[in-house]
Write a protein that holds these residues in place. Structure first.
Motif, short mmCIF file in Angstrom:
data_model
loop_
_atom_site.label_atom_id
_atom_site.label_comp_id
_atom_site.label_asym_id
_atom_site.label_seq_id
_atom_site.Cartn_x
_atom_site.Cartn_y
_atom_site.Cartn_z
N ALA A 1 0.95 -1.24 0.12
CA ALA A 1 -0.09 -0.16 0.10
C ALA A 1 0.64 1.21 -0.07
CB ALA A 1 -1.03 -0.05 1.17
N LEU A 2 0.72 2.00 -0.96
CA LEU A 2 1.67 3.12 -0.96
C LEU A 2 1.39 4.40 -0.02
CD1 LEU A 2 2.52 3.88 -4.84
CD2 LEU A 2 3.21 2.30 -3.29
N CYS A 3 2.11 4.93 0.46
CA CYS A 3 2.01 5.85 1.62
C CYS A 3 1.85 7.11 0.74
CB CYS A 3 3.29 5.90 2.61
SG CYS A 3 4.61 6.67 2.13
N SER A 4 1.28 8.37 1.74
CA SER A 4 1.00 9.51 1.27
C SER A 4 2.36 10.23 0.68
CB SER A 4 0.46 10.31 2.61
OG SER A 4 1.79 10.64 3.51
N GLY A 5 3.56 10.04 0.87
CA GLY A 5 4.66 10.51 0.48
C GLY A 5 5.03 10.09 -0.90
N ASP A 6 4.38 8.78 -1.33
CA ASP A 6 4.98 8.05 -2.55
C ASP A 6 3.74 7.86 -3.63
OD1 ASP A 6 6.97 6.84 -3.90
OD2 ASP A 6 6.38 4.70 -3.36
N ILE A 7 2.53 8.08 -3.30
CA ILE A 7 1.37 7.99 -4.23
C ILE A 7 1.58 9.01 -5.15
CG2 ILE A 7 -0.06 9.49 -2.74
CD1 ILE A 7 -2.12 7.17 -3.36
N SER A 8 0.98 8.58 -6.44
CA SER A 8 1.04 9.75 -7.22
C SER A 8 0.14 10.92 -7.17
CB SER A 8 0.66 8.75 -8.81
OG SER A 8 -0.81 8.62 -8.74
N PHE A 9 0.41 11.95 -8.15
CA PHE A 9 -0.47 13.05 -7.87
C PHE A 9 -1.85 12.76 -8.00
CE2 PHE A 9 -2.52 16.54 -10.53
CZ PHE A 9 -2.48 17.63 -9.76
N ALA A 10 -2.39 12.16 -8.87
CA ALA A 10 -3.94 11.93 -9.12
C ALA A 10 -4.61 10.71 -8.36
CB ALA A 10 -4.11 11.52 -10.80
N ALA A 11 -3.57 10.00 -7.87
CA ALA A 11 -4.71 8.71 -6.83
C ALA A 11 -4.77 8.94 -5.59
CB ALA A 11 -3.19 7.64 -7.04
#
Length: 424
Positions: free
Chosen positions: A319-329
């Motif tokens: 599960a990607l964290c807030s600092g690694d997730i993409s701009f639109a996701a």
């Protein structure tokens, strides 16, 4: 794009999202711009009403034989002022929209908070990392020795970060594409082959522009761009459309080449196929009712995982964290496959829920018995083909350097069991 009402009603929540993403975008100008826009609209509407009333007075005065000259002059001055205000309003709206376009999506409550990829959370692990009774090689050494990967000639033909696939290497890539498309067809995805070149509106609609403009290849002298992923053309198939609620969900799949400048990754993964300027991918894209959004993401992820399961490749779900997730996701899972040659897991698919963020930018709505609104969009790689080829070379290597063909791919290779050294 976020609903502007969210910024008006819960500005602090948007600020908190930016902080969680470690995004330094300055929103301080929003309130002033938004208020100025409202004031200009209110004043212009008042002036237009005043001009309308005075125009009626002019008509009455002319019928009565009176001189309407002074009022005509006043109406003319009001008209000039309205023109000035309309121009000023257009500038304010443009500035406001430019700010809104740079605000990333709100985070799903289940998205972990973190600074970067080291804070991503492992959800599950599937299969044990492949072990050998010999020292495993990486895909570059394996593919070069077998003559199925040619980096030198690709560099001569084009430049760095390109590859020529040769013989069984090219056949294996093609087999993977056909295999993935066939599996997704079984899963109910409708296949399309979209254009590989898109325009500004398409790049804006999915959130690539304006933030990531430096990461794409632009055709010189035009407003056309090579696609970074099939997500862009497929999502924009329904741009500016009103979809029927009873027909949702729409599940699409598309094989496309993808092109990325990798401007922000200088010096990273320069060896081999992991980070290329051109690569193939099979993408899944969904348009769904908001009530089904969360469940559709889990289904999307499972559909991507099915490819890895059938290829018997060890992988894990992150599960990607807030600092690694993409701009639109809003929420995103990464599937990471085990690569023995590197001794670690590497991303092979990202499965993302954008909720109504892309739909607002691309104006994709639905209407039906439950009402109307913006659809939710989702996408996921099923999979990145080149990275899947890497995983097969490294996980299915044999002590003599040959590669065993996974059982699931043999029907696509005339029942060929191994990849041997190429004869030319």
């Amino acid at each position: 794009m976020l609903d502007v009402k969210l910024l008006r009603d819960d500005f602090e929540a948007v600020q908190a999202m930016l902080e969680a993403r470690h995004n330094e975008l300055d929103l301080s100008a929003f309130n002033a711009l938004d208020q100025k826009r409202r004031d200009l609209i209110t004043e212009a509407d008042q002036l237009k009403a005043d001009r309308k009333n005075k125009s009626k007075d002019i008509g009455r005065m002319m019928k009565a034989g009176e001189d309407p000259g002074p009022i005509k002059e006043e109406v003319g001055r009001i008209g000039e002022r309205i023109k000035e205000m309309d121009a000023e309003l257009a500038e304010v709206v443009e500035e406001l929209n430019a700010l809104l376009a740079r605000i990333p999506n709100m985070l799903d409550p289940q998205t972990p908070i973190g600074a970067g990829e080291d804070d991503n959370v492992e959800i599950s692990q599937h299969g044990e990392p492949t072990r050998f009774d010999f020292e495993p090689k990486d895909h570059v050494d394996l593919g070069t020795a077998l003559g199925i990967l040619d980096f030198e000639r690709a560099t001569k033909v084009t430049g760095a970060r390109f590859t020529v696939l040769r013989g069984d290497g090219a056949r294996l890539e093609r087999a993977l594409i056909n295999f993935m498309c066939d599996v997704h067809a079984e899963q109910g995805y409708f296949e399309v082959m979209p254009p590989f070149i898109v325009n500004d509106d398409s790049m804006f609609g999915t959130g690539q522009f304006p933030k990531m403009k430096e990461d794409v290849f632009q055709l010189a002298g035009t407003h056309y761009y090579l696609i970074p992923t099939a997500e862009v053309p497929v999502t924009n198939l329904h741009r500016d459309e009103m979809l029927k609620e009873e027909e949702l969900p729409f599940h699409y799949q598309a094989f496309t080449p993808c092109f990325r400048s990798e401007a922000g990754s200088y010096g990273k993964d320069t060896r081999g196929l992991i980070r290329q300027h051109q690569f193939n991918k099979v993408e899944m894209v969904k348009f769904v009712h908001p009530d089904r959004s969360d469940a559709e993401l889990e289904g999307l992820r499972d559909d991507a995982e099915e490819i890895l399961r059938r290829l018997a490749l060890p992988y894990r779900v992150m599960a990607l964290c807030s600092g690694d997730i993409s701009f639109a996701a809003s929420k995103c899972y990464d599937l990471e496959v085990w690569l023995p040659g590197q001794g670690k897991y590497r991303e092979i698919s990202s499965c993302s829920n954008f909720k109504d963020f892309q739909a607002r930018r691309a104006k994709i709505r639905y209407k039906g018995a439950s009402g109307k609104g913006f659809v939710h969009t989702l996408n996921g790689s099923g999979l990145a083909v080149g990275r899947t080829l890497v995983a097969i070379l490294e996980n299915y290597q044999m002590a003599d350097g040959r590669i065993r063909v996974p059982d699931a791919l043999r029907p696509y290779l005339n029942d060929q069991a191994t990849i041997e050294k190429q004869v030319r």
